[in-house]
Design a protein around this motif. Structure first.
Motif, PDB file in Angstrom:
ATOM      1  N   PRO A  27       0.838  -1.208   0.000  1.00 63.24           N
ATOM      2  CA  PRO A  27       0.000   0.000   0.000  1.00 63.24           C
ATOM      3  C   PRO A  27       0.872   1.258   0.000  1.00 63.24           C
ATOM      4  O   PRO A  27       1.944   1.283   0.593  1.00 63.24           O
ATOM      5  CB  PRO A  27      -0.798  -0.116   1.302  1.00 63.24           C
ATOM      6  N   LEU A  28       0.404   2.281  -0.697  1.00 58.77           N
ATOM      7  CA  LEU A  28       1.059   3.581  -0.679  1.00 58.77           C
ATOM      8  C   LEU A  28       0.342   4.448   0.353  1.00 58.77           C
ATOM      9  O   LEU A  28      -0.835   4.772   0.204  1.00 58.77           O
ATOM     10  CB  LEU A  28       1.002   4.235  -2.059  1.00 58.77           C
ATOM     11  N   ILE A  29       1.050   4.788   1.426  1.00 55.18           N
ATOM     12  CA  ILE A  29       0.459   5.551   2.523  1.00 55.18           C
ATOM     13  C   ILE A  29       0.225   6.997   2.079  1.00 55.18           C
ATOM     14  O   ILE A  29       1.045   7.569   1.372  1.00 55.18           O
ATOM     15  CB  ILE A  29       1.396   5.524   3.746  1.00 55.18           C
ATOM     16  N   PRO A  30      -0.899   7.602   2.456  1.00 58.78           N
ATOM     17  CA  PRO A  30      -1.165   8.986   2.054  1.00 58.78           C
ATOM     18  C   PRO A  30      -0.119   9.942   2.600  1.00 58.78           C
ATOM     19  O   PRO A  30       0.415   9.753   3.694  1.00 58.78           O
ATOM     20  CB  PRO A  30      -2.557   9.272   2.640  1.00 58.78           C
ATOM     21  N   GLY A  31       0.166  10.961   1.833  1.00 58.75           N
ATOM     22  CA  GLY A  31       1.154  11.953   2.246  1.00 58.75           C
ATOM     23  C   GLY A  31       1.343  12.990   1.161  1.00 58.75           C
ATOM     24  O   GLY A  31       0.726  12.936   0.099  1.00 58.75           O
TER      25      GLY A  31
ATOM     26  N   LEU B 129       9.861  19.954 -12.144  1.00 62.15           N
ATOM     27  CA  LEU B 129       8.866  19.823 -11.081  1.00 62.15           C
ATOM     28  C   LEU B 129       7.555  20.426 -11.570  1.00 62.15           C
ATOM     29  O   LEU B 129       7.461  21.622 -11.824  1.00 62.15           O
ATOM     30  CB  LEU B 129       9.344  20.537  -9.812  1.00 62.15           C
ATOM     31  N   LEU B 130       6.497  19.591 -11.696  1.00 64.17           N
ATOM     32  CA  LEU B 130       5.196  20.080 -12.132  1.00 64.17           C
ATOM     33  C   LEU B 130       4.415  20.714 -10.989  1.00 64.17           C
ATOM     34  O   LEU B 130       3.630  21.626 -11.190  1.00 64.17           O
ATOM     35  CB  LEU B 130       4.373  18.938 -12.735  1.00 64.17           C
ATOM     36  N   GLY B 131       4.603  20.212  -9.787  1.00 62.29           N
ATOM     37  CA  GLY B 131       3.871  20.766  -8.658  1.00 62.29           C
ATOM     38  C   GLY B 131       3.831  19.806  -7.488  1.00 62.29           C
ATOM     39  O   GLY B 131       4.326  18.681  -7.567  1.00 62.29           O
ATOM     40  N   GLU B 132       3.235  20.273  -6.388  1.00 63.07           N
ATOM     41  CA  GLU B 132       3.080  19.455  -5.194  1.00 63.07           C
ATOM     42  C   GLU B 132       1.614  19.154  -4.964  1.00 63.07           C
ATOM     43  O   GLU B 132       0.735  19.920  -5.341  1.00 63.07           O
ATOM     44  CB  GLU B 132       3.676  20.177  -3.976  1.00 63.07           C
ATOM     45  N   THR B 133       1.352  18.033  -4.335  1.00 60.58           N
ATOM     46  CA  THR B 133      -0.026  17.624  -4.118  1.00 60.58           C
ATOM     47  C   THR B 133      -0.090  16.685  -2.925  1.00 60.58           C
ATOM     48  O   THR B 133       0.942  16.361  -2.320  1.00 60.58           O
ATOM     49  CB  THR B 133      -0.578  16.916  -5.373  1.00 60.58           C
ATOM     50  N   LEU B 134      -1.287  16.245  -2.585  1.00 56.43           N
ATOM     51  CA  LEU B 134      -1.502  15.248  -1.536  1.00 56.43           C
ATOM     52  C   LEU B 134      -1.888  13.933  -2.191  1.00 56.43           C
ATOM     53  O   LEU B 134      -2.801  13.883  -3.022  1.00 56.43           O
ATOM     54  CB  LEU B 134      -2.598  15.698  -0.567  1.00 56.43           C
ATOM     55  N   ILE B 135      -1.197  12.874  -1.829  1.00 49.65           N
ATOM     56  CA  ILE B 135      -1.442  11.551  -2.396  1.00 49.65           C
ATOM     57  C   ILE B 135      -2.346  10.775  -1.440  1.00 49.65           C
ATOM     58  O   ILE B 135      -2.042  10.666  -0.254  1.00 49.65           O
ATOM     59  CB  ILE B 135      -0.122  10.785  -2.610  1.00 49.65           C
ATOM     60  N   PRO B 136      -3.467  10.227  -1.910  1.00 55.15           N
ATOM     61  CA  PRO B 136      -4.342   9.443  -1.031  1.00 55.15           C
ATOM     62  C   PRO B 136      -3.777   8.048  -0.806  1.00 55.15           C
ATOM     63  O   PRO B 136      -2.806   7.642  -1.450  1.00 55.15           O
ATOM     64  CB  PRO B 136      -5.653   9.381  -1.822  1.00 55.15           C
ATOM     65  N   LEU B 137      -4.382   7.318   0.096  1.00 56.21           N
ATOM     66  CA  LEU B 137      -4.040   5.913   0.277  1.00 56.21           C
ATOM     67  C   LEU B 137      -4.339   5.166  -1.014  1.00 56.21           C
ATOM     68  O   LEU B 137      -5.430   5.258  -1.559  1.00 56.21           O
ATOM     69  CB  LEU B 137      -4.854   5.322   1.425  1.00 56.21           C
TER      70      LEU B 137
END
Length: 232
Positions: A76-80, A90-98
């Motif tokens: 699993p990819l933990i949200p962060g 660098l295109l940008g920053e974001t929040l990654i969900p679970l």
């Protein structure tokens, strides 16, 4: 894409609805007492990232950069918080969900100043019924021009969406008109069109190029009715 907020060592665990991903950290690093942050690479996880410019001409005169992400890892990819790169940019920053293996998500990355959108209403009229008819009509037509600045580094993929009004009254008939070029006709697009009245176009746009889209609709109803048309 790089994602933070992950720590630990060992294996995966899923308990009580909480997903925990644990990774064995290889090597050692000195953590200084000066407050300097020490970073450890925990793992390299496979992500397919497809960037695109999302445009809704009737709502905004900007193109919005976003990325569709598909995760193919076994853990699993933990949200962060994550950073999205295209090559070394660098295109940008974001929040990654679970995310579990096979999951997809779309992350917004803000406006793209290289994409300009011009929206125009080219027709908006009510046509009263003739002598032998009681059917009135509202006819509307729109045009959008999407341009990529000549200074852009490369061609971009553009997705355009527009929502058409839908009728819940059998006395009111709505049909699309002036669709040029034709909208997407794949399974997902057809489903969105049927369920939400959402029409989509997708195309590549080269630096300095402009793409023109036309669309509209015609509403037919009894002259005694006064339908309210909600487009968004």
């Amino acid at each position: 894409l790089s994602s933070g907020n992950v720590a630990g060592s060992g294996a995966n665990a899923n308990s009580g609805g909480t997903v925990v991903a644990q990774f064995k950290v290889s090597g050692t690093r000195t953590v200084r007492s000066t407050g300097e942050v020490a970073r450890f690479q925990l793992a390299s996880l496979p992500l397919d990232v497809r960037p695109e410019r999302y445009v809704v001409p009737s709502i905004s005169d900007q193109g919005w950069l976003r990325a569709e992400i598909r995760y193919n890892g076994s853990r699993p990819l933990i949200p962060g918080r994550g950073r999205v790169y295209l090559g070394g940019d660098l295109l940008g920053e974001t929040l990654i969900p679970l995310m579990s293996s096979g999951d997809r998500t779309i992350v917004p990355l803000g406006p793209d100043p290289n994409v300009q959108v011009r929206f125009t209403t080219i027709l908006d009229e009510r046509r009263e019924p003739g002598i032998l008819s009681s059917t009135a009509r509202i006819v509307r037509g729109y045009q959008a021009e999407i341009r990529l600045d000549p200074g852009a580094n490369a061609s971009v993929q553009v997705l355009v969406e527009e929502r058409f009004p839908r009728s819940r009254d059998e006395r009111v008939s709505i049909k699309p008109t002036r669709l040029q070029p034709p909208p997407l006709d794949d399974e997902e697009s057809n489903q969105l069109r049927t369920q939400q009245g959402l029409y989509r176009w997708s195309f590549d746009l080269a630096p300095g190029a402009t793409r023109r889209l036309n669309w509209g609709y015609e509403v037919a109803f009894d002259e005694d009715l006064d339908p309210v048309l909600i487009e968004r």
